[in-house]
Scaffold this motif. Sequence first.
Motif, PDB file in Angstrom:
ATOM      1  N   ALA A  39       0.843  -1.156   0.021  1.00  0.00           N
ATOM      2  CA  ALA A  39       0.025   0.097   0.059  1.00  0.00           C
ATOM      3  C   ALA A  39       0.767   1.307   0.134  1.00  0.00           C
ATOM      4  O   ALA A  39       0.226   2.298  -0.391  1.00  0.00           O
ATOM      5  CB  ALA A  39      -0.980  -0.007   1.039  1.00  0.00           C
ATOM      6  N   LYS A  40       2.259   1.088   0.184  1.00  0.00           N
ATOM      7  CA  LYS A  40       3.089   2.288   0.195  1.00  0.00           C
ATOM      8  C   LYS A  40       3.612   2.267  -0.928  1.00  0.00           C
ATOM      9  O   LYS A  40       4.284   3.437  -1.297  1.00  0.00           O
ATOM     10  CB  LYS A  40       4.294   2.211   1.466  1.00  0.00           C
ATOM     11  N   GLY A  41       3.371   1.606  -1.969  1.00  0.00           N
ATOM     12  CA  GLY A  41       3.776   1.631  -3.369  1.00  0.00           C
ATOM     13  C   GLY A  41       5.267   0.933  -3.587  1.00  0.00           C
ATOM     14  O   GLY A  41       5.713   0.929  -4.511  1.00  0.00           O
ATOM     15  N   MET A  42       5.566   0.151  -2.625  1.00  0.00           N
ATOM     16  CA  MET A  42       6.794  -0.690  -2.824  1.00  0.00           C
ATOM     17  C   MET A  42       6.557  -1.810  -3.816  1.00  0.00           C
ATOM     18  O   MET A  42       5.357  -2.211  -3.858  1.00  0.00           O
ATOM     19  CB  MET A  42       7.374  -1.244  -1.615  1.00  0.00           C
ATOM     20  N   LEU A  61      -6.956   1.169  -4.321  1.00  0.00           N
ATOM     21  CA  LEU A  61      -5.694   0.990  -4.106  1.00  0.00           C
ATOM     22  C   LEU A  61      -5.013  -0.058  -5.201  1.00  0.00           C
ATOM     23  O   LEU A  61      -3.981  -0.272  -5.492  1.00  0.00           O
ATOM     24  CB  LEU A  61      -5.055   0.867  -2.783  1.00  0.00           C
ATOM     25  N   LEU A 113      -4.911  -3.263  -4.520  1.00  0.00           N
ATOM     26  CA  LEU A 113      -4.379  -4.153  -3.693  1.00  0.00           C
ATOM     27  C   LEU A 113      -5.274  -5.613  -3.468  1.00  0.00           C
ATOM     28  O   LEU A 113      -4.808  -6.305  -2.848  1.00  0.00           O
ATOM     29  CB  LEU A 113      -4.237  -3.676  -2.329  1.00  0.00           C
ATOM     30  N   PRO A 164      -5.116 -10.308  -7.935  1.00  0.00           N
ATOM     31  CA  PRO A 164      -5.559 -10.084  -9.444  1.00  0.00           C
ATOM     32  C   PRO A 164      -6.031 -11.625 -10.061  1.00  0.00           C
ATOM     33  O   PRO A 164      -6.987 -11.693 -11.032  1.00  0.00           O
ATOM     34  CB  PRO A 164      -4.503  -9.435 -10.335  1.00  0.00           C
ATOM     35  N   GLU A 175       0.238  -2.341 -13.179  1.00  0.00           N
ATOM     36  CA  GLU A 175       0.630  -2.275 -11.772  1.00  0.00           C
ATOM     37  C   GLU A 175       1.711  -1.272 -11.649  1.00  0.00           C
ATOM     38  O   GLU A 175       1.880  -0.491 -10.490  1.00  0.00           O
ATOM     39  CB  GLU A 175       1.427  -3.608 -11.664  1.00  0.00           C
ATOM     40  N   GLU A 210       1.682   1.422  -8.556  1.00  0.00           N
ATOM     41  CA  GLU A 210       2.707   1.421  -7.457  1.00  0.00           C
ATOM     42  C   GLU A 210       3.087   2.968  -7.169  1.00  0.00           C
ATOM     43  O   GLU A 210       3.525   3.556  -6.296  1.00  0.00           O
ATOM     44  CB  GLU A 210       3.883   0.671  -8.034  1.00  0.00           C
ATOM     45  N   ARG A 225       0.244   4.766  -5.098  1.00  0.00           N
ATOM     46  CA  ARG A 225       0.161   4.221  -3.859  1.00  0.00           C
ATOM     47  C   ARG A 225       1.169   4.947  -2.886  1.00  0.00           C
ATOM     48  O   ARG A 225       2.348   4.741  -3.189  1.00  0.00           O
ATOM     49  CB  ARG A 225       0.341   2.642  -3.884  1.00  0.00           C
ATOM     50  N   GLY A 226       0.797   5.353  -1.803  1.00  0.00           N
ATOM     51  CA  GLY A 226       1.679   5.966  -0.757  1.00  0.00           C
ATOM     52  C   GLY A 226       2.276   7.090  -1.253  1.00  0.00           C
ATOM     53  O   GLY A 226       2.901   7.873  -0.392  1.00  0.00           O
ATOM     54  N   MET A 232      -2.983   4.690   2.684  1.00  0.00           N
ATOM     55  CA  MET A 232      -3.879   3.892   3.457  1.00  0.00           C
ATOM     56  C   MET A 232      -3.486   3.687   4.714  1.00  0.00           C
ATOM     57  O   MET A 232      -2.416   3.671   5.192  1.00  0.00           O
ATOM     58  CB  MET A 232      -4.061   2.507   2.815  1.00  0.00           C
ATOM     59  N   PHE A 243      -4.130   1.619   7.982  1.00  0.00           N
ATOM     60  CA  PHE A 243      -4.788   0.347   8.503  1.00  0.00           C
ATOM     61  C   PHE A 243      -5.378   0.273   9.983  1.00  0.00           C
ATOM     62  O   PHE A 243      -4.901   1.148  10.701  1.00  0.00           O
ATOM     63  CB  PHE A 243      -3.906  -0.863   8.147  1.00  0.00           C
ATOM     64  N   PRO A 267       8.848   4.769   1.382  1.00  0.00           N
ATOM     65  CA  PRO A 267       7.851   5.222   0.421  1.00  0.00           C
ATOM     66  C   PRO A 267       8.318   6.952  -0.077  1.00  0.00           C
ATOM     67  O   PRO A 267       8.353   7.009  -1.299  1.00  0.00           O
ATOM     68  CB  PRO A 267       6.616   5.631   0.988  1.00  0.00           C
TER      69      PRO A 267
END
Lengths: 325, 353
Positions: free
Chosen positions: A229-232, B70, B72, B75, B96, B100, B103-104, B109, B111, B131
Motif C-alpha cells: 500500500a506504500k507503493g513498494m 488502491l 491491492l 488479481p 501495476e 505503484e 500508492r503511498g 492507506m 490500516f 515510500p
Amino acid sequence: MLRFLIRRLSSAFVILILISAFTFLIFFAAPRDPAVLACGKNCTEAAKDIIRDNLGLNDPIAQQYWEFMRGIVMGRDFSVGRCDAPCLGVSFNTDLMVWDTIVDRLPLTLSLSLGGLVIFLTLGLGAGLMAAAKKGTVTDKTLSSMSLVFSSMQIYFLGPIVLGALVFSSGIMESPRYVPITEDPLGWFTGLLIPWFVMALIFTAQYTRMSRSSMIEQLQEEHVRTARAKGMSRPYVFFRYAWRGSLIPIVTILGMDLGALLGGAIVTEMTFSLAGIGRLAVDAVTNIDLPLTMGVMLIGATFILMCNVVVDAAYAYIDPRVRLG
Amino acid sequence: MTTLTKTEDAPAPTGRDAFLSVRDLRVQFSTEDGIVKAVDGLSFDLERGRTLGIVGESGSGKSVTNLTVLGLHNPKTTTVTGEIVLDGQELTGAREKTLEKLRGNKMAMIFQDPLTALSPFYTIGRQIMEPFRKHTGASKKEARERAIEMLTKVGIPHPKTRVDDYPHQFSGGMRQRAMIAMALVCDPDLIIADEPTTALDVTVQAQILDLLKDLQQEFGSSIIFITHDLGVIAEMADDIMVMYGGRAVERGSAAEVLRAPRHPYTWGLLSSMPSLSGNVHEKLMPIPGNPPSLLNPPSGCAFHPRCGFRSEVGGTLCTTDRPELGAGRASACHLTAEQKQTLFVEQIKPRLG
C-alpha cells in the motif's frame, strides 16, 4: 547483541559440561570391564591390573572425571605417550590419541556437510520461494510433488542408484573420494559432488516445503500488504518483507540439521564409503572403543550446541523483537 | 423534500469534477463455493478536502472497496469492473507500475491494527522513509529528516531518537501515529483510513481523530473513513455512505444521515448504538439476523430478511425488486418518502434519546 551472545555461549558451556559428565558415565555403564576392552587378545589378570592402574580405573569416579576434564584443558600423560590438550584420551583399538583421530576425520565431514548445505539451501529455498510466488500454478504443483517424492526417499536408496548410473555403468564420474581442498581443489570438488547432491536432494525436499508454506503464510501478513500500500514493488515486498519473516522456521531446522551433519553424516558417509566423523562414530561403537565413542559424542554435542548459539544469533538478527528478551 | 427511492438509470451522483469518482464498481471473488459479489454496483464521489464516512457491518464490502481503489486485491481471484477515477486518472485496469507510483504517494492507506500492519523487522524510521525515497527520489539523509519531521507532526515525543525504534517499542497509540506519519509522508491527496481507531483505547481514539482532522486541514487531503462506529463517524465525516451487502443503501451529508436517516438498516444501526444521554433502562435494539451471504445474496432488497418494515411496503416488492439508490441525498428502499418520515419520527427517533 554482545551481551546476548555471551549469555547464550555461557549457557551452552554449562550444558556441554553436563553432557561431558553424562558421556563419562558410559565408561561405567558399558557391559564389560574397560580394562578387558583395552587389554587386547592375550590378556592376563596381571596385565588387566596394570591397565586399570594406567587408566586410573581404581580411583573414585569423581576423581577420574576430574582427571578427564583436566586432560581436556591441560593434557595428560599415558603409558603410550604424552596426550596434549585438548586430550580426550587414547583409543583402546589403535592406541592413537582420540583428539588426533577426530581432527584427522574432521575436514571430510566439514566439506561434506557444508558443501551439501550450500546446495540444499540454494535449491530448497529457491524452489520454495518459486512455488510460493506461483502458488496454485503448475510450477507450484510440480515442485511440491517433486519435493514430496524426494523427501520420502533415503540416501542409502538414492545413493547406490546414482552411483550405479554415473560411476559403475557409464563411468561418467569417478567414485566419490575425499582429497583435501588444500591439495587439489578441483579433485576435492569432483570427488564430493555425488555425495553432496544425493544428500542435498533429500534435504532440499524438506526445505522446499518449509520455505513454501512459511512464505505463503508471510505473504498474507498485514504488514506485507501495508508495504504494498506504500507503493513498494512486488519483488521488493516479496524479499524484504515476506522472505525475512519466512526465514525464522527455516533457520530453526537448519540449525538442527547442520549440528547433526557436523556431528557425523553417518548414512551418507557409509553409503559412499567416506571416512568422516560419522564413520568414526560407527566404528567406535562397534568396537566398544569407549574413549573414542566419548570423544565423538562430545564433538557432536559441541557442534549441535554451537549451531544452537548461531541459530539464536540469527533469530536476533532477523527479528529485533528477540534482541531484548 | 422529495426523495427518489427508485431510478431506472445508472446512478450518476453530482458533477464530474469530483476528486475521486467511483462508478458502478463491481468486485467479485471466485472461490471454491462460487462467486462472491463483495461489491455490487457501487458509485460514489469524493471532493477535494472532504471526508466521506463509509459505515456498515463486517462483510458489507467497505474494506474491499477501498483495497480495490488502491489496487491491492489479488488479481488472480478477483474480477473488478466499473470505473475508479482519481483526479482524472482511470485506476481500474491501470498497469501495476502506474498504481505503484500512486500508492503511498497520491493515495495512502491507514490500516486498522498498527501492530500487525507495521513490519516488526524494520525501524519505524525506515518504514516511513521507504515510500518517501521511492516516490520523491530523496537521499537517505533527506528521507530521515523527513521521517523525523513527520514523527514530530504526528506528536511522537523525542522523534530524533524514536525514529530508530522498532514498532514493538511503541505503545498502541504511538504506533497508530507512526502509521499515520507513514501514510502522510508523501502528502497524499487521498487518505483511506480503514477503521484506524478500532484497535485503540477510547481516550487514544479521540487523540488520533483530532490528529487526522488537523492533518487534513494542513494538507487539504480527502479522506475516506471506514468504520462501524457511528460515534466516530459523526466526529469525522462530512458525508456518509451506508453500505449493506456490497451496495450503498443510503447516502447524504453526515447531519442528514445521522439526524434524519431514511433507510431501515441505518435506523437499525442507530438504534443498536447506546446513547450517553439516553435512559439506562431503555433496551438497545439490535438488528435481528446476520449479514447476508454474498455468495448467494437475498433476492430483491438484500436487507429484506432482516427488515422490520417490510409489511409497510406491502406485496412482494421487497423480495422481488431491488430498490436502487438515487442521486444526491438518497436511500435505497421501497418505502415512500412520507412513510420513511413518519416511521422515523414515530418509531425510531424516540428510542435514540
